[in-house]
Design a protein around this motif. Structure first.
Motif, short mmCIF file in Angstrom:
data_model
loop_
_atom_site.label_atom_id
_atom_site.label_comp_id
_atom_site.label_asym_id
_atom_site.label_seq_id
_atom_site.Cartn_x
_atom_site.Cartn_y
_atom_site.Cartn_z
N ASN A 1 -7.07 -5.83 14.73
CA ASN A 1 -6.02 -4.80 14.85
C ASN A 1 -5.72 -4.24 13.46
OD1 ASN A 1 -5.53 -5.06 17.66
ND2 ASN A 1 -4.42 -6.96 17.27
N TYR A 2 -5.64 -2.91 13.38
CA TYR A 2 -5.43 -2.25 12.10
C TYR A 2 -4.19 -1.37 12.15
CZ TYR A 2 -10.20 -3.78 11.26
OH TYR A 2 -11.33 -4.55 11.12
N ILE A 3 -3.63 -1.13 10.98
CA ILE A 3 -2.57 -0.15 10.83
C ILE A 3 -3.15 0.99 10.00
CG2 ILE A 3 -0.32 0.36 9.82
CD1 ILE A 3 0.50 -2.52 10.36
N VAL A 4 -3.02 2.22 10.51
CA VAL A 4 -3.56 3.39 9.82
C VAL A 4 -2.41 4.33 9.48
CG1 VAL A 4 -5.21 5.29 9.95
CG2 VAL A 4 -5.66 3.17 11.22
N TYR A 5 -2.37 4.78 8.23
CA TYR A 5 -1.34 5.75 7.86
C TYR A 5 -1.94 6.78 6.91
CZ TYR A 5 -0.68 3.69 3.18
OH TYR A 5 -0.86 3.26 1.89
N VAL A 6 -1.19 7.87 6.70
CA VAL A 6 -1.65 8.98 5.86
C VAL A 6 -0.79 9.04 4.60
CG1 VAL A 6 -2.06 11.47 5.73
CG2 VAL A 6 -2.34 10.26 7.92
N SER A 7 -1.46 9.15 3.45
CA SER A 7 -0.75 9.31 2.18
C SER A 7 -0.69 10.80 1.81
CB SER A 7 -1.45 8.53 1.06
OG SER A 7 -2.52 9.30 0.53
N CYS B 1 0.83 -1.21 0.00
CA CYS B 1 0.00 0.00 0.00
C CYS B 1 0.87 1.26 0.00
CB CYS B 1 -0.92 0.02 1.22
SG CYS B 1 -2.29 -1.14 1.16
N GLN B 2 1.83 1.29 0.89
CA GLN B 2 2.67 2.49 1.02
C GLN B 2 3.52 2.71 -0.22
OE1 GLN B 2 4.72 2.06 4.80
NE2 GLN B 2 3.01 3.01 5.88
N LYS B 3 3.91 1.63 -0.88
CA LYS B 3 4.68 1.76 -2.11
C LYS B 3 3.81 2.36 -3.21
CE LYS B 3 8.04 -0.98 -2.46
NZ LYS B 3 8.95 -2.13 -2.59
N GLU B 4 2.54 2.00 -3.18
CA GLU B 4 1.60 2.49 -4.20
C GLU B 4 1.17 3.94 -3.94
OE1 GLU B 4 -2.98 1.53 -5.50
OE2 GLU B 4 -1.60 -0.16 -5.32
N THR B 5 0.93 4.28 -2.68
CA THR B 5 0.37 5.60 -2.35
C THR B 5 1.39 6.62 -1.89
OG1 THR B 5 -0.04 5.06 -0.02
CG2 THR B 5 -1.77 4.47 -1.61
N GLY B 6 2.53 6.15 -1.38
CA GLY B 6 3.46 7.04 -0.70
C GLY B 6 3.00 7.29 0.72
N VAL C 1 -5.21 -2.78 6.59
CA VAL C 1 -4.41 -1.57 6.44
C VAL C 1 -5.32 -0.46 5.93
CG1 VAL C 1 -2.49 -0.48 5.22
CG2 VAL C 1 -2.30 -2.86 5.96
N MET C 2 -5.42 0.63 6.70
CA MET C 2 -6.24 1.77 6.30
C MET C 2 -5.34 2.92 5.87
SD MET C 2 -8.87 4.23 8.47
CE MET C 2 -9.59 2.91 9.40
N CYS C 3 -5.62 3.43 4.67
CA CYS C 3 -4.89 4.58 4.15
C CYS C 3 -5.85 5.76 4.06
CB CYS C 3 -4.33 4.26 2.77
SG CYS C 3 -3.58 5.68 1.94
N ILE C 4 -5.43 6.91 4.56
CA ILE C 4 -6.24 8.12 4.50
C ILE C 4 -5.42 9.20 3.81
CG2 ILE C 4 -7.58 9.80 5.83
CD1 ILE C 4 -7.37 7.73 8.16
N ASN C 5 -5.98 9.82 2.81
CA ASN C 5 -5.25 10.87 2.10
C ASN C 5 -5.11 12.14 2.93
OD1 ASN C 5 -5.10 9.17 -0.08
ND2 ASN C 5 -6.41 10.38 -1.43
N LYS C 6 -4.01 12.84 2.72
CA LYS C 6 -3.80 14.13 3.36
C LYS C 6 -4.95 15.07 3.03
CE LYS C 6 -0.68 18.16 3.15
NZ LYS C 6 -1.67 19.10 2.59
N GLY C 7 -5.46 14.99 1.81
CA GLY C 7 -6.56 15.84 1.40
C GLY C 7 -7.79 15.68 2.27
N THR C 8 -8.00 14.49 2.78
CA THR C 8 -9.14 14.23 3.68
C THR C 8 -8.93 14.94 5.01
OG1 THR C 8 -9.30 12.03 2.66
CG2 THR C 8 -10.61 12.42 4.64
N LEU C 9 -7.71 14.88 5.52
CA LEU C 9 -7.39 15.56 6.78
C LEU C 9 -7.53 17.07 6.64
CD1 LEU C 9 -6.09 12.69 7.23
CD2 LEU C 9 -4.41 13.83 8.65
N ASP C 10 -7.13 17.59 5.49
CA ASP C 10 -7.19 19.04 5.27
C ASP C 10 -8.64 19.52 5.14
OD1 ASP C 10 -4.45 19.11 5.27
OD2 ASP C 10 -4.26 19.10 3.08
N ALA C 11 -9.50 18.70 4.54
CA ALA C 11 -10.86 19.13 4.24
C ALA C 11 -11.84 18.92 5.39
CB ALA C 11 -11.38 18.39 3.00
N MET C 12 -11.50 18.05 6.35
CA MET C 12 -12.46 17.66 7.37
C MET C 12 -11.94 17.90 8.78
SD MET C 12 -14.03 14.16 5.75
CE MET C 12 -14.66 14.16 4.06
N ASP C 13 -12.87 18.20 9.69
CA ASP C 13 -12.49 18.29 11.10
C ASP C 13 -12.53 16.89 11.70
OD1 ASP C 13 -15.13 17.63 11.76
OD2 ASP C 13 -15.66 19.63 12.47
N ASP C 14 -12.24 16.76 12.98
CA ASP C 14 -12.13 15.43 13.59
C ASP C 14 -13.44 14.66 13.59
OD1 ASP C 14 -9.49 15.94 14.00
OD2 ASP C 14 -9.56 15.91 16.19
#
Length: 405
Positions: free
Chosen positions: A119-125, A87-92, A139-152
């Protein structure tokens, strides 16, 4: 233990396992099931697939698909680190301690509900698009764009939605459907088990971030995701608000590529998701509070329309404000709203920050006009929530005692 796949795809981390060993082990299990089924039916087990009767072909086809399902389930259970690497190789990876801490804190709160058992591993692309996905292996991947656009509160719903996909093994069910019957039979009946492992490994790797979920699975993730959200103590309005952010940015047209993971063309429309989550908010409030056309309605009484801010659209603020009111009504016996120091509060709960363009006293009066119609009774909390939390507490105690021993 799955075979190495070219171009940075899944590879083994433990040499004592390989695709052939796993394929043979699983094939023995499924073959035993097949033999039992054939014996019960009174048919003979064929030596060659070409000579099989209609019944035997059906049984072989069923056995092959069960075999494929078990293989992908085994990957889902034991391949987390390999899928993380892929996943990380594909998304960064977005190298930000602040972003990683933010998603980790939200994940921990969702886990505290007791609803999350794996148990999950969560990271930000680093991707600027609003998106997230759950791969095989948890494995959960969340884009930086999602963090920027949304509150908690909004981000928590996106993460809760993805966790439901993981808990319900939706990825396993989705990926196995990408394996045709002929491919499944070839792998199952083939003597070169390592080749079968390569094929299945490639299929799994190709669908890491692509659409594999059905409309029903998406609806289940939306519904249970809302439950996870409110049980973790987040704003019930975060669900509808997050979908309104997507709707505002991408519209309600079919989406392609990675943007299609959250709202692909064959899934519920984003507009429908906004409306469904608005309905869940209303039900959570005991049918007292809703947001409609950017109006806050209490007991059917239109109160006010929140003003847009630099951070939030008017629709977002309507759902988030309605969510805070819904949480108050969920507990019942609602006190009057009062305006003080730029804030509307009910009891000690902050409900709405009044902008310089708004009249706080007018908003207070409008809210109270709706509140006095019905202050509401406490909404019964689902007993399974507390049971899950008790179970989680017992598990932690048991783990601590084991560690001491």
């Amino acid at each position: 233990f799955v075979v190495y796949v070219e171009n940075g795809k899944i590879r083994p981390v433990d040499n004592k396992y390989d695709g052939g060993i796993i394929m043979r082990r699983l094939k023995k299990i499924v073959t035993a099931m097949l033999v039992a089924a054939v014996l019960i039916s009174g048919a003979a087990v064929p030596m060659e697939a070409q000579a099989a009767s209609t019944l035997e072909k059906v049984l072989y086809g069923t056995a092959a698909m069960v075999f494929i399902s078990r293989y992908f389930s085994d990957m889902d259970d034991h391949q987390q680190l390999q899928f993380l690497e892929t996943c990380q190789k594909e998304t960064g990876v977005y190298e930000s301690a602040e972003a990683q801490t933010r998603v980790a804190d939200i994940y921990d709160r969702l886990v505290e509900t007791g609803a999350v058992e794996r148990n999950y591993i969560v990271y930000v692309s680093p991707d600027e698009d609003i998106n997230a996905f759950m791969s095989l292996g948890g494995v959960m991947c969340i884009n930086k764009g999602t963090l920027d656009a949304m509150d908690d509160d909004e981000l928590a719903y996106i993460m809760a939605h993805e966790l439901v996909h993981g808990e319900k093994r939706h990825s396993v069910n989705g990926v196995k459907k990408r394996v045709g019957l002929q491919t499944a039979l070839s792998i199952y009946l083939g003597s070169e088990q390592g080749v079968g492992g390569v094929i299945l490994g490639n299929i799994a790797a190709n669908y890491i971030s692509n659409v594999v979920f059905t409309k029903d699975q998406e609806k289940e993730a939306d519904s249970l995701g809302f439950q996870y959200l409110v049980e973790a103590g987040y704003n019930p309005g975060g669900a509808a608000a997050s979908m309104s952010v997507l709707l505002d940015k991408y519209g309600d047209k079919p989406r392609t590529g990675l943007k299609g993971v959250i709202a692909p063309a064959d899934h519920p429309s984003t507009k429908e998701r906004v409306e469904k989550n608005g309905k869940r908010l209303y039900e959570y409030s005991g049918n007292h509070v809703k947001a409609k056309d950017n109006w806050i309605l209490i007991n059917g009484e239109k109160t006010f329309q929140p003003a847009e801010t630099k951070r939030y659209t008017q629709t977002e603020r309507a759902y988030l404000t309605a969510g805070k009111l819904a949480a108050v009504y969920h507990d019942g016996n609602v006190q009057n709203a009062r305006y003080k120091d730029g804030m509307i509060q009910i009891g000690n709960v902050p409900i709405y920050t009044v902008s310089s363009r708004e009249n706080g006293m007018e908003i207070e009066a409008a809210l109270n006009k709706g509140i006095v119609l019905d202050r509401g009774d406490p909404v019964k909390k689902k007993s399974e929530v507390e049971k899950r939390k008790d179970k989680l507490k017992e598990k932690r105690i048991e783990t601590a005692e084991t560690a001491v021993r």
